[in-house]
Design a protein around this motif. Structure first.
Motif, PDB file in Angstrom:
ATOM      1  N   SER A 126      -7.427  -3.338  16.992  1.00 44.63           N
ATOM      2  CA  SER A 126      -8.139  -2.686  18.100  1.00 44.63           C
ATOM      3  C   SER A 126      -8.389  -1.214  17.808  1.00 44.63           C
ATOM      4  O   SER A 126      -9.502  -0.717  18.014  1.00 44.63           O
ATOM      5  N   GLU A 127      -7.378  -0.522  17.322  1.00 41.90           N
ATOM      6  CA  GLU A 127      -7.532   0.902  17.003  1.00 41.90           C
ATOM      7  C   GLU A 127      -8.589   1.115  15.927  1.00 41.90           C
ATOM      8  O   GLU A 127      -9.388   2.055  16.009  1.00 41.90           O
ATOM      9  N   ARG A 128      -8.586   0.246  14.927  1.00 42.65           N
ATOM     10  CA  ARG A 128      -9.548   0.382  13.826  1.00 42.65           C
ATOM     11  C   ARG A 128     -10.973   0.227  14.325  1.00 42.65           C
ATOM     12  O   ARG A 128     -11.862   1.019  13.975  1.00 42.65           O
ATOM     13  N   TYR A 129     -11.223  -0.771  15.178  1.00 37.33           N
ATOM     14  CA  TYR A 129     -12.583  -0.988  15.654  1.00 37.33           C
ATOM     15  C   TYR A 129     -13.005   0.011  16.725  1.00 37.33           C
ATOM     16  O   TYR A 129     -14.181   0.367  16.808  1.00 37.33           O
ATOM     17  N   VAL A 130     -12.078   0.474  17.532  1.00 34.77           N
ATOM     18  CA  VAL A 130     -12.426   1.543  18.481  1.00 34.77           C
ATOM     19  C   VAL A 130     -12.865   2.776  17.701  1.00 34.77           C
ATOM     20  O   VAL A 130     -13.904   3.386  18.008  1.00 34.77           O
TER      21      VAL A 130
ATOM     22  N   HIS B 257      -7.020  -6.444   4.825  1.00 37.16           N
ATOM     23  CA  HIS B 257      -6.172  -5.892   5.877  1.00 37.16           C
ATOM     24  C   HIS B 257      -4.892  -6.684   6.064  1.00 37.16           C
ATOM     25  O   HIS B 257      -4.099  -6.363   6.926  1.00 37.16           O
ATOM     26  N   GLY B 258      -4.698  -7.718   5.264  1.00 37.14           N
ATOM     27  CA  GLY B 258      -3.453  -8.469   5.284  1.00 37.14           C
ATOM     28  C   GLY B 258      -3.078  -8.956   6.666  1.00 37.14           C
ATOM     29  O   GLY B 258      -3.884  -9.505   7.386  1.00 37.14           O
ATOM     30  N   GLN B 259      -1.845  -8.713   7.030  1.00 38.05           N
ATOM     31  CA  GLN B 259      -1.332  -9.118   8.336  1.00 38.05           C
ATOM     32  C   GLN B 259      -1.454  -7.948   9.301  1.00 38.05           C
ATOM     33  O   GLN B 259      -0.478  -7.314   9.661  1.00 38.05           O
ATOM     34  N   GLU B 260      -2.656  -7.683   9.725  1.00 37.36           N
ATOM     35  CA  GLU B 260      -2.905  -6.563  10.632  1.00 37.36           C
ATOM     36  C   GLU B 260      -2.546  -6.973  12.052  1.00 37.36           C
ATOM     37  O   GLU B 260      -2.908  -8.058  12.509  1.00 37.36           O
TER      38      GLU B 260
ATOM     39  N   GLY C 234     -20.672  -3.510  12.618  1.00 40.36           N
ATOM     40  CA  GLY C 234     -19.318  -3.509  13.187  1.00 40.36           C
ATOM     41  C   GLY C 234     -19.092  -4.672  14.136  1.00 40.36           C
ATOM     42  O   GLY C 234     -18.019  -5.283  14.126  1.00 40.36           O
ATOM     43  N   LEU C 235     -20.101  -4.996  14.926  1.00 42.74           N
ATOM     44  CA  LEU C 235     -19.975  -6.136  15.831  1.00 42.74           C
ATOM     45  C   LEU C 235     -19.847  -7.442  15.054  1.00 42.74           C
ATOM     46  O   LEU C 235     -19.025  -8.302  15.401  1.00 42.74           O
ATOM     47  N   ASN C 236     -20.649  -7.607  14.021  1.00 46.24           N
ATOM     48  CA  ASN C 236     -20.553  -8.823  13.199  1.00 46.24           C
ATOM     49  C   ASN C 236     -19.162  -8.952  12.588  1.00 46.24           C
ATOM     50  O   ASN C 236     -18.569 -10.033  12.600  1.00 46.24           O
ATOM     51  N   ASN C 237     -18.646  -7.871  12.053  1.00 48.87           N
ATOM     52  CA  ASN C 237     -17.318  -7.909  11.437  1.00 48.87           C
ATOM     53  C   ASN C 237     -16.227  -8.147  12.480  1.00 48.87           C
ATOM     54  O   ASN C 237     -15.300  -8.921  12.259  1.00 48.87           O
ATOM     55  N   CYS C 238     -16.350  -7.485  13.601  1.00 48.06           N
ATOM     56  CA  CYS C 238     -15.348  -7.601  14.654  1.00 48.06           C
ATOM     57  C   CYS C 238     -15.288  -9.019  15.219  1.00 48.06           C
ATOM     58  O   CYS C 238     -14.214  -9.594  15.380  1.00 48.06           O
ATOM     59  N   PHE C 239     -16.437  -9.601  15.500  1.00 52.18           N
ATOM     60  CA  PHE C 239     -16.476 -10.936  16.092  1.00 52.18           C
ATOM     61  C   PHE C 239     -16.241 -12.037  15.057  1.00 52.18           C
ATOM     62  O   PHE C 239     -16.067 -13.191  15.427  1.00 52.18           O
TER      63      PHE C 239
END
Length: 138
Positions: free
Chosen positions: A45-49, A36-39, A64-69
């Motif tokens: 936020s939009e991607r995880y929502v 995702h480079g320089q996201e 998703g929680l593991n990746n997000c956190f």
């Protein structure tokens, strides 16, 4: 005679070497951090929502929680709300409670954690989610 055999055996003879072209390999390295480079924070936020809105089983929600956190930032309240709704949609109360534990570990101080709790109070009341501290008061 032995010296003749020995000298013949030790005599240097030209050796023909066949040179074949070495196989060429192109190394391509993919890394999840490079994906995702320089996201920007808003794009994150939009991607995880969107991810949590589309999660339909417990495995997807927890992945998703593991990746997000795992990222070096605190997810926005919008992401936390989507994750809470996804956890309740798959009927996993424990994961919903653990989301707040993850937020508590990610924030820098108690005031930030309290700000998250205050902002998400209506969602917590709607979904019936208590925090660990509320469940285990001494």
């Amino acid at each position: 005679m032995n010296s003749r055999i020995l000298s013949a055996a030790l005599r240097v003879r030209p050796v023909t070497v066949r040179r074949t072209a070495a196989p060429s390999f192109t190394a391509v390295r993919y890394s999840s951090s490079d994906a995702h480079g320089q996201e920007s924070f808003e794009a994150f936020s939009e991607r995880y929502v969107a991810f949590f809105e589309g999660a339909h089983d417990l495995f997807e929600v927890q992945r998703g929680l593991n990746n997000c956190f795992a990222h070096d930032l605190v997810p926005s309240p919008g992401v936390i709300e989507a994750a809470l709704r996804a956890a309740r949609r798959v009927n996993d109360y424990a994961t919903a409670v653990r989301i707040f534990e993850g937020v508590k570990e990610k924030v820098e101080n108690k005031q930030q954690y309290q700000a998250y709790l205050d902002e998400l109070k209506s969602v917590r009341d709607e979904l019936g989610i208590d925090t660990k501290e509320e469940l285990y008061t001494s």
